[in-house]
Design an enzyme around this catalytic site. Structure first.
Site, mmCIF file in Angstrom:
data_model
loop_
_atom_site.group_PDB
_atom_site.id
_atom_site.type_symbol
_atom_site.label_atom_id
_atom_site.label_comp_id
_atom_site.label_asym_id
_atom_site.label_seq_id
_atom_site.Cartn_x
_atom_site.Cartn_y
_atom_site.Cartn_z
ATOM 1 N N HIS A 123 0.821 -1.222 0.000
ATOM 2 C CA HIS A 123 0.000 0.000 0.000
ATOM 3 C C HIS A 123 0.856 1.274 0.000
ATOM 4 O O HIS A 123 0.317 2.373 -0.179
ATOM 5 C CB HIS A 123 -0.914 0.047 1.233
ATOM 6 C CG HIS A 123 -1.961 -1.017 1.253
ATOM 7 N ND1 HIS A 123 -2.853 -1.195 0.220
ATOM 8 C CD2 HIS A 123 -2.265 -1.978 2.174
ATOM 9 C CE1 HIS A 123 -3.664 -2.208 0.504
ATOM 10 N NE2 HIS A 123 -3.322 -2.711 1.680
ATOM 11 N N ASP A 160 -2.806 -10.632 -2.232
ATOM 12 C CA ASP A 160 -3.324 -10.104 -0.962
ATOM 13 C C ASP A 160 -4.786 -9.695 -1.191
ATOM 14 O O ASP A 160 -5.155 -9.272 -2.283
ATOM 15 C CB ASP A 160 -2.488 -8.877 -0.550
ATOM 16 C CG ASP A 160 -2.843 -8.352 0.827
ATOM 17 O OD1 ASP A 160 -2.092 -8.623 1.778
ATOM 18 O OD2 ASP A 160 -3.882 -7.658 0.953
HETATM 19 ZN ZN LIG Z 1 -4.092 -7.102 2.811
#
Ligand SMILES: [Zn+2]
Length: 338
Positions: A123, A160
């Site tokens: 992220h 993910d």
């Molecule tokens: Zn994650």
């Protein structure tokens, strides 16, 4: 054939307090690998501290200084992302660990490797930490492969449960890095639409497969066989990086995808059909049993070791993925033979 793993005790010193992304995650993984006699059969790769120059491959120098300063005084990069005194160093060693794994595979000291690092990275944006991530480990490793080893076709597969916004943005206009993400949608961080396909020279080199919750092993395998395999085979990568979260596991508190532990081994088998040179890095995964079992299953596939993590659930799927697959194909057909 040998499989490496990266680990460094400083990863435990990134202290997040009462937080799902906590040091017990790595302890649970190592405990299970030991208990199943797998750790002894792996090659330990030493993590070195990445240099600031290496972090700058992918991040704003001012942001790097900001992370260091917030870490020194202990604070948070955003609401989700607390940092402690050792967090800056742990983050340098996480990126350095992944660089080390890549180097060991390139020099053929190991066939493949899994970097058991934290903090995670996918992220993290160029100038912003978010979603438990400080520096984008996988993006830094991809840039290292380009800059240091001269590679021109790198595949990043991100399974993910959350979309890897930072990784996507790092290579959005770059045709040398194909970013392929399968993620729950809508879900944090809100990015990863089918229509987000890259821009400029990178158009067609971002592939997003946003899935509804509950698709289970069956849905993931369909996506991998029908979308990932044909596109990745045509791309013909020189190196494959996997951003492996375990938060798609059925036990995970932050995801709703209903995937079993052995399915992670099967996913890894599929990736290994695409090509050699595979390095996996740890992103999310917050249920300690689901996390450690799925990592064990991945090591089983990488190292060719039989590991018992139960049975896949191929008949159970609450949601069909045919529509998503057909929509992804419609968009990506301009770039790939699918
Ligand atoms: Zn994650």
């Amino acid at each position: 054939m040998s499989t490496g793993y990266v680990y460094h005790p400083i990863y435990l010193k990134h202290n997040t307090g009462a937080h799902p992304e906590r040091s017990e995650r790595l302890i649970a993984i190592l405990d299970l690998l030991k208990k199943r006699n797998v750790l002894d059969r792996l090659v330990k790769i030493n993590a070195e501290r990445a240099s600031i120059k290496e972090i700058e491959y992918n991040h704003d120098p001012a942001y790097i200084k900001h992370v260091q300063a917030v870490s020194e005084r202990e604070g948070a990069l955003d609401l989700d992302t607390p940092v402690s005194k050792d967090s800056f160093d742990a983050a340098l060693y996480a990126a350095g660990g992944l660089i080390g794994a890549v180097d060991q595979v390139i020099s053929k000291n190991v066939t493949n490797a899994f970097a058991l690092v934290r903090p995670p990275g996918h992220h993290a944006e160029y100038a912003k930490g978010m979603g438990f991530c400080l520096f984008n480990n996988v993006a830094i490793a991809a840039r290292h492969l380009k800059l240091h080893h001269g590679l021109q076709r790198i595949l990043i597969i991100d399974w993910d449960v959350h979309h890897g916004n930072g990784t996507e943005h790092s290579f959005y206009d770059d045709p040398s890095v194909l970013y392929f993400s399968i993620h729950q949608y809508p879900h944090y961080p809100g990015t990863g639409r089918i229509d987000d396909i890259g821009s400029g020279e990178g158009e067609g080199f971002t592939v997003n497969v946003p899935l509804p919750p509950g698709v289970g092993d069956k849905g993931y395998l369909e996506v991998m066989n029908e979308v990932l395999l044909p596109i990745a085979t045509e791309f013909n990568p020189e190196f494959i990086l996997i951003s492996s979260g375990s938060d798609l596991h059925k036990l995970d508190p932050l995801g709703g995808m209903n995937v079993t532990s052995p399915a992670f081994g099967k996913f890894t088998d599929i990736v290994r059909e695409i090509g050699d040179g595979v390095v996996v890095t740890l992103e999310g995964g917050y249920d300690l049993t689901g996390l450690s079992e799925s990592v064990l299953a991945i090591f089983g596939s990488l190292a060719g070791i039989e590991v018992d993590t139960g049975e896949m659930a191929l008949d159970r799927s609450e949601r069909d993925v045919a529509d998503v697959i057909s929509n992804v194909k419609k968009v990506q057909r301009s770039y790939w033979n699918i």
